[in-house]
Enzyme design. Structure first.
Site, PDB file in Angstrom:
ATOM      1  N   SER A   1      34.857  43.563  36.479  1.00 61.55           N
ATOM      2  CA  SER A   1      36.367  43.427  35.828  1.00 61.55           C
ATOM      3  C   SER A   1      36.997  44.652  35.973  1.00 61.55           C
ATOM      4  CB  SER A   1      36.166  42.298  35.450  1.00 61.55           C
ATOM      5  OG  SER A   1      35.956  41.198  35.005  1.00 61.55           O
TER       6      SER A   1
ATOM      7  N   SER B   1      34.350  38.549  39.989  1.00 58.61           N
ATOM      8  CA  SER B   1      35.487  39.618  39.686  1.00 58.61           C
ATOM      9  C   SER B   1      37.045  39.272  38.574  1.00 58.61           C
ATOM     10  CB  SER B   1      35.530  41.126  40.460  1.00 58.61           C
ATOM     11  OG  SER B   1      36.564  42.056  39.548  1.00 58.61           O
TER      12      SER B   1
ATOM     13  N   ASP C   1      40.528  40.274  38.022  1.00 60.08           N
ATOM     14  CA  ASP C   1      41.485  41.640  38.571  1.00 60.08           C
ATOM     15  C   ASP C   1      42.784  41.293  38.614  1.00 60.08           C
ATOM     16  OD1 ASP C   1      38.772  42.531  40.069  1.00 60.08           O
ATOM     17  OD2 ASP C   1      39.617  41.333  41.658  1.00 60.08           O
TER      18      ASP C   1
END
Length: 383
Positions: free
Chosen positions: A253, A291, A293
């Site tokens: 992340s 992830s 983001d």
């Protein structure tokens, strides 16, 4: 020992040898993303009034984590709120306070970054910190972002305490920002190397408004690393989908915080935050399924603060026009890109022990000498 470390253990695994290169900032090895000039510090704190505080937790052989706090101004943020916008590329994360920030378009607390399992404790600490300064507060929207540092940190041990968060908030200052394996970046990884905290800034020329834009990142994500257009990850043999089999360097992340002194509405700050993703893309981000983001943008301009007069409907706010936003968009993407590079180039190698298996773990800092050599090979004229 990095400032804020809570015991005598070093964050890294010993000093880097000269053959591997020492920690540097991107511009020291010829990397200068974009076209705009940086501020004096090349940091988010080039935006007047912004403060950053960090606490690094290194304990024994297993704890490698920390806290990074960003305060938009040094006053009472709950009483003098700032407009803010949020952008999400892939939402695999635990960003506390996100929905109210999106709904109202403002920050009423500092932004705290930490590890995934420390979000709850950080929220409690931010609430405590805010209540202590506001006797009439009955609702507090604490904004806490995270990345998962469990590859190097014993995240289940819950090493971050409320006291750490309060120390980061109270210790926040203007001026230089420490980067690399510190604060919320102590245990993070990026592109298969050690990630961390990084920052950068841009100054627009007077003809474009003369504003400052600063970015701070907590890098813990992957893909195929590109540094100012140079395919460093490919050249150094570490990148996502290498030989169609390497899945180890992609998930993770990234948290991005963007500050500006431009008089922007929360709507245009949301648009500005979205441009952070352009900066991340330039670094080779995969924006993978696993992830998270996120980017938060806020304005420090005194004219757009949301104090008592504004909330009573007795004050109007300036609003920078849409058709003059493009230079700010470009500057934000540039600052985010360089902040990521600084987060990795300033990092030091961090070693720890997996408490479950007893095995040694290492987050190796990228070899800055090797990066310099790659850059010089691709740009011999710039050396």
């Amino acid at each position: 020992m990095p400032p804020g470390t809570t015991d005598g253990a070093p964050a890294g695994g010993g000093p880097a040898g000269p053959e591997r290169g020492q920690p540097v900032r991107a511009r020291e090895i010829g990397l200068r993303p974009g076209q705009f000039a940086t501020g004096a510090l090349n940091a988010i704190t080039d935006v007047d009034g912004v403060l950053v505080g960090q606490v690094t937790r290194v304990e024994g052989e297993t704890i490698r984590t920390g806290v990074t706090a960003i305060r938009p101004h040094g006053g009472n943020l709950f009483a003098e709120r700032v407009p803010a916008g949020l952008a999400v590329m892939n939402g695999f994360g635990k960003l506390a306070g996100a929905t109210q920030m999106m709904e109202l378009g403002e920050l009423e607390t500092p932004i705290v970054l930490t590890n995934t399992l420390a979000v709850g404790r950080a929220v409690e600490a931010v609430v405590d910190w805010t209540l202590a300064r506001n006797a009439d507060a009955r609702s507090v929207n604490a904004v806490v972002g995270e990345t998962n540092d469990g590859r190097l940190n014993d995240i289940r041990a819950r090493g971050v305490t409320g006291a750490d968060v309060l120390a980061a908030l109270d210790g926040a200052v203007v001026g230089p920002v420490e980067e690399g394996s510190v604060g919320a970046g102590t245990g993070t990884m990026a592109f298969g190397w050690k990630g961390g905290i990084g920052t950068s800034s841009r100054l627009l020329p007077t003809a474009l408004g003369g504003f400052a834009i600063g970015a701070l990142v907590q890098s813990n994500y992957g893909g195929a690393l590109v540094m100012d257009g140079v395919p460093v990850g490919r050249e150094l043999g570490k990148f996502y989908l290498r030989e169609h089999a390497d899945q180890g360097d992609v998930d993770g992340s990234v948290m991005v915080v963007i500050a500006t002194d431009a008089p922007l509405s929360d709507r245009n700050l949301q648009r500005l935050a979205l441009r952070a993703m352009a900066g991340l893309a330039r670094t080779g981000a995969a924006f993978s399924d696993g992830s998270g983001d996120y980017a938060i943008a806020f304005s420090t301009h005194a004219g757009v603060r949301r104090g008592a007069a504004h909330r009573a409907g007795d004050a109007s706010l300036p609003d920078w026009p849409n058709d003059r936003m493009s230079p700010l968009f470009v500057a934000a993407a540039e600052a985010v890109e360089e902040a990521v590079l600084n987060s990795m180039l300033r990092a030091v190698t961090v070693e720890s022990r997996d408490p479950a298996t007893g095995r040694r773990r290492k987050g190796e800092a990228i070899d800055t000498a090797a990066v310099r050599a790659v850059v010089e090979r691709y740009r011999p004229a710039q050396g």
